[in-house]
Design a protein around this motif. Sequence first.
Motif, PDB file in Angstrom:
ATOM      1  N   GLN A  26       0.847  -1.178   0.000  1.00  0.00           N
ATOM      2  CA  GLN A  26       0.000   0.000   0.000  1.00  0.00           C
ATOM      3  C   GLN A  26       0.887   1.234   0.000  1.00  0.00           C
ATOM      4  O   GLN A  26       1.595   1.499   0.989  1.00  0.00           O
ATOM      5  CB  GLN A  26      -0.947   0.015   1.199  1.00  0.00           C
ATOM      6  CG  GLN A  26      -1.936   1.161   1.175  1.00  0.00           C
ATOM      7  CD  GLN A  26      -3.056   0.997   2.182  1.00  0.00           C
ATOM      8  OE1 GLN A  26      -2.954   0.218   3.135  1.00  0.00           O
ATOM      9  NE2 GLN A  26      -4.153   1.706   1.978  1.00  0.00           N
ATOM     10  N   ALA A  27       0.844   1.964  -1.085  1.00  0.00           N
ATOM     11  CA  ALA A  27       1.627   3.189  -1.210  1.00  0.00           C
ATOM     12  C   ALA A  27       0.897   4.332  -0.518  1.00  0.00           C
ATOM     13  O   ALA A  27      -0.327   4.272  -0.336  1.00  0.00           O
ATOM     14  CB  ALA A  27       1.846   3.514  -2.677  1.00  0.00           C
TER      15      ALA A  27
ATOM     16  N   GLY B  65      -1.319   7.224   0.307  1.00  0.00           N
ATOM     17  CA  GLY B  65      -2.460   7.823  -0.350  1.00  0.00           C
ATOM     18  C   GLY B  65      -3.169   6.923  -1.348  1.00  0.00           C
ATOM     19  O   GLY B  65      -4.076   7.382  -2.060  1.00  0.00           O
ATOM     20  N   LYS B  66      -2.779   5.647  -1.412  1.00  0.00           N
ATOM     21  CA  LYS B  66      -3.389   4.725  -2.371  1.00  0.00           C
ATOM     22  C   LYS B  66      -3.960   3.506  -1.647  1.00  0.00           C
ATOM     23  O   LYS B  66      -3.678   3.274  -0.474  1.00  0.00           O
ATOM     24  CB  LYS B  66      -2.356   4.284  -3.402  1.00  0.00           C
ATOM     25  CG  LYS B  66      -1.830   5.414  -4.274  1.00  0.00           C
ATOM     26  CD  LYS B  66      -0.923   4.887  -5.369  1.00  0.00           C
ATOM     27  CE  LYS B  66      -0.437   6.015  -6.268  1.00  0.00           C
ATOM     28  NZ  LYS B  66       0.436   5.513  -7.367  1.00  0.00           N
ATOM     29  N   GLY B  67      -4.738   2.744  -2.371  1.00  0.00           N
ATOM     30  CA  GLY B  67      -5.302   1.524  -1.821  1.00  0.00           C
ATOM     31  C   GLY B  67      -4.309   0.374  -1.869  1.00  0.00           C
ATOM     32  O   GLY B  67      -3.233   0.485  -2.444  1.00  0.00           O
ATOM     33  N   ARG B  68      -4.671  -0.726  -1.249  1.00  0.00           N
ATOM     34  CA  ARG B  68      -3.801  -1.906  -1.249  1.00  0.00           C
ATOM     35  C   ARG B  68      -3.741  -2.521  -2.642  1.00  0.00           C
ATOM     36  O   ARG B  68      -4.742  -2.573  -3.354  1.00  0.00           O
ATOM     37  CB  ARG B  68      -4.300  -2.921  -0.225  1.00  0.00           C
ATOM     38  CG  ARG B  68      -4.080  -2.458   1.201  1.00  0.00           C
ATOM     39  CD  ARG B  68      -4.459  -3.525   2.208  1.00  0.00           C
ATOM     40  NE  ARG B  68      -4.131  -3.087   3.566  1.00  0.00           N
ATOM     41  CZ  ARG B  68      -4.330  -3.820   4.649  1.00  0.00           C
ATOM     42  NH1 ARG B  68      -4.858  -5.042   4.548  1.00  0.00           N
ATOM     43  NH2 ARG B  68      -4.004  -3.339   5.838  1.00  0.00           N
ATOM     44  N   GLU B  69      -2.559  -3.002  -3.002  1.00  0.00           N
ATOM     45  CA  GLU B  69      -2.317  -3.569  -4.329  1.00  0.00           C
ATOM     46  C   GLU B  69      -1.663  -4.943  -4.165  1.00  0.00           C
ATOM     47  O   GLU B  69      -0.631  -5.064  -3.478  1.00  0.00           O
ATOM     48  CB  GLU B  69      -1.379  -2.645  -5.120  1.00  0.00           C
ATOM     49  CG  GLU B  69      -0.913  -3.212  -6.430  1.00  0.00           C
ATOM     50  CD  GLU B  69       0.194  -2.371  -7.078  1.00  0.00           C
ATOM     51  OE1 GLU B  69       0.193  -2.268  -8.315  1.00  0.00           O
ATOM     52  OE2 GLU B  69       1.051  -1.844  -6.346  1.00  0.00           O
TER      53      GLU B  69
ATOM     54  N   ALA C 125       6.233   1.816  -0.258  1.00  0.00           N
ATOM     55  CA  ALA C 125       4.923   1.385   0.223  1.00  0.00           C
ATOM     56  C   ALA C 125       5.086   0.620   1.529  1.00  0.00           C
ATOM     57  O   ALA C 125       6.203   0.278   1.923  1.00  0.00           O
ATOM     58  CB  ALA C 125       4.238   0.490  -0.802  1.00  0.00           C
TER      59      ALA C 125
END
Length: 126
Positions: free
Chosen positions: A39-40, A42-46, A92
Amino acid sequence: QVRLVESGGGLVQPGGSLRLSCAASGLTLGNYAIGWIRQAPGKGREGVLCISTEGLSTYYADSVKGRFTISRDTAKNTMYLQMNVLRPADTAYYYCALDTSRTTCTGYGPLQYDYWGPGTQVTVSS
């Protein structure tokens, strides 16, 4: 009680390498599909990578192909994420996870796991 604990994160320069470890207790890693998620800021989990009990890897993030590999050591009940040629975009929080309902990765969502570790921070910066 099932527990996953990541280690090996830290600060690395672009182009460098890191190996993340995920130690499991309370079950045998080799019996289940396991994976890494990130998870970076400001972003969602990838979903990043998954490996089946037969050792087949599934890549969910095209950007890591050729640079990241996933493996497991059944004797140590530990899995690893080897990350090479790191980029700032790889910065991340990285989580390991497993799914006790399956042994394969194909056909399942990249975030479909029932046990997760607390995560470890990876920062790629000069």
